[in-house]
Design a protein around this motif. Structure first.
Motif, short mmCIF file in Angstrom:
data_model
loop_
_atom_site.label_atom_id
_atom_site.label_comp_id
_atom_site.label_asym_id
_atom_site.label_seq_id
_atom_site.Cartn_x
_atom_site.Cartn_y
_atom_site.Cartn_z
N GLN A 70 0.86 -1.18 0.00
CA GLN A 70 0.00 0.00 0.00
C GLN A 70 0.90 1.23 0.00
OE1 GLN A 70 -2.40 -0.48 3.48
NE2 GLN A 70 -3.78 -1.96 2.53
N LEU A 73 0.22 7.45 -4.34
CA LEU A 73 0.60 7.76 -5.72
C LEU A 73 1.07 9.22 -5.79
CD1 LEU A 73 0.67 7.01 -8.72
CD2 LEU A 73 -1.72 7.69 -8.88
N LEU A 104 -6.34 6.66 -12.39
CA LEU A 104 -5.53 6.94 -11.21
C LEU A 104 -5.31 8.43 -11.03
CD1 LEU A 104 -2.85 4.11 -11.58
CD2 LEU A 104 -4.83 4.13 -10.07
N GLN A 108 -3.71 9.59 -4.30
CA GLN A 108 -4.52 8.43 -3.93
C GLN A 108 -3.66 7.42 -3.18
OE1 GLN A 108 -6.05 7.13 -7.75
NE2 GLN A 108 -8.13 7.59 -7.12
N VAL A 110 -2.99 3.65 -3.07
CA VAL A 110 -3.20 2.51 -3.95
C VAL A 110 -2.70 1.23 -3.28
CG1 VAL A 110 -3.14 3.82 -6.10
CG2 VAL A 110 -1.01 2.95 -5.14
N ILE A 112 -1.43 -2.40 -4.42
CA ILE A 112 -0.98 -3.10 -5.62
C ILE A 112 -0.55 -4.51 -5.26
CG2 ILE A 112 0.57 -3.03 -7.60
CD1 ILE A 112 0.93 -0.06 -7.11
N ILE A 124 -4.45 -3.63 -9.15
CA ILE A 124 -4.32 -2.38 -8.41
C ILE A 124 -5.69 -1.90 -7.96
CG2 ILE A 124 -4.39 -0.97 -10.52
CD1 ILE A 124 -2.45 0.96 -9.11
N ALA A 126 -7.44 1.50 -6.24
CA ALA A 126 -7.30 2.90 -5.83
C ALA A 126 -8.32 3.18 -4.74
CB ALA A 126 -7.51 3.82 -7.02
#
Length: 283
Positions: A70, A73, A104, A108, A110, A112, A124, A126
């Motif tokens: 986690q 971004l 995206l 944010q 995210v 992954i 992924i 968001a």
């Protein structure tokens, strides 16, 4: 959002196979024609490296082992995103699906999913705009402040009735919001209960344990999750956990301030339940 892992693995395996085959051919030709040993060793070593990488990708495909990170971004450019991890390091990730890049947004959080060995991005999620998670310490302060109010009311201060009603309301609100976050029906809980001091103590301890368990299971990304719940009038709302917890904390501080004001008006000496007082007593 699916990052088309099958396509990524397919391209990786195909390119690795081509490079490996080329390395084998080049090494064989050099060996048979008596070419440079150094050049032959170079192709041999390169072939081993590519073979190892090919095996790693095949293991990931077969075992389906995964791991999740986690992060926030912080930048994106063409088909590449840059994420800031919890350890302060920035990681560069190539996204081969253009539509996902458009979805995206900067700042944010995210989540992954990667393959465990080749570290190929597979999926992924968001989680909306970044919010700094509400800390457990904030609710440790609330539990401490509630305890201070409870002990003050135990001393039989005057006026007693209104402060007790406000204290019961603070605890009831904590109980209601906790139930909503946990997906439970809170409609049966009174908002302005007329609790005895003994019942307030029971609920105070119950809430403290409940919020401790809540924070123990929440991940950073979970604070952005929106909870659907009806309010006391039956109107449906959707609110992020982060905002709910912030409200609970501020709501308690507001009414504890009212209690202090009532005690002062009655000629008594209120107790300081501000956050800084809580922090200082920990030193």
């Amino acid at each position: 959002m699916n990052l088309q892992p099958s396509k990524t693995f397919g391209l990786g395996i195909m390119s690795s196979s081509v490079v490996l085959l080329n390395a084998i051919v080049q090494f064989t030709m050099i060996y048979e024609n008596g070419g440079s040993e150094v050049l032959g060793f170079f192709f041999f070593a390169g072939g081993l490296v590519i073979l190892a990488f090919l095996i790693i990708q095949l293991i990931d495909v077969i075992t389906k082992n995964r791991f999740v990170i986690q992060a926030k971004l912080v930048s994106k450019y063409k088909n590449t995103i840059y994420i800031l991890r919890a350890d302060g390091k920035v990681k560069r990730i190539r996204i081969i699906v253009p539509e996902i890049m458009d979805q995206l947004e900067l700042d944010q959080i995210v989540e992954i999913t990667f393959s465990s060995l080749a570290r190929v991005p597979l999926h992924i999620v968001a989680a909306g705009q970044h919010h700094p998670p509400v800390s457990l310490k904030t609710f440790e302060h609330a539990a401490w402040a509630n305890r201070q109010i409870f002990e003050l009311l135990q001393q039989g201060i005057e006026p007693a009735e209104k402060p007790l009603v406000l204290f019961g309301h603070v605890l009831a609100a904590e109980q209601i919001w906790l139930a909503r976050i946990n997906g439970e029906d809170a409609s049966a809980f009174p908002i302005w209960p007329e609790y005895s001091l003994e019942r307030c103590e029971e609920l105070m301890l119950q809430n403290m344990r409940g919020y401790q368990l809540l924070f123990a299971r929440l991940k950073a990304v979970d604070f952005n999750e929106k909870i659907a719940y009806p309010n006391s009038k039956g109107h449906l709302f959707h609110t992020a956990i982060y905002d709910i917890l912030t409200h609970v904390s501020l709501h308690g501080s507001y009414h504890r301030g009212q209690i202090a004001s009532l005690i002062r008006q009655g000629g008594g000496t209120p107790i300081n339940t501000e956050y800084i007082a809580f922090v200082r007593q920990l030193e």
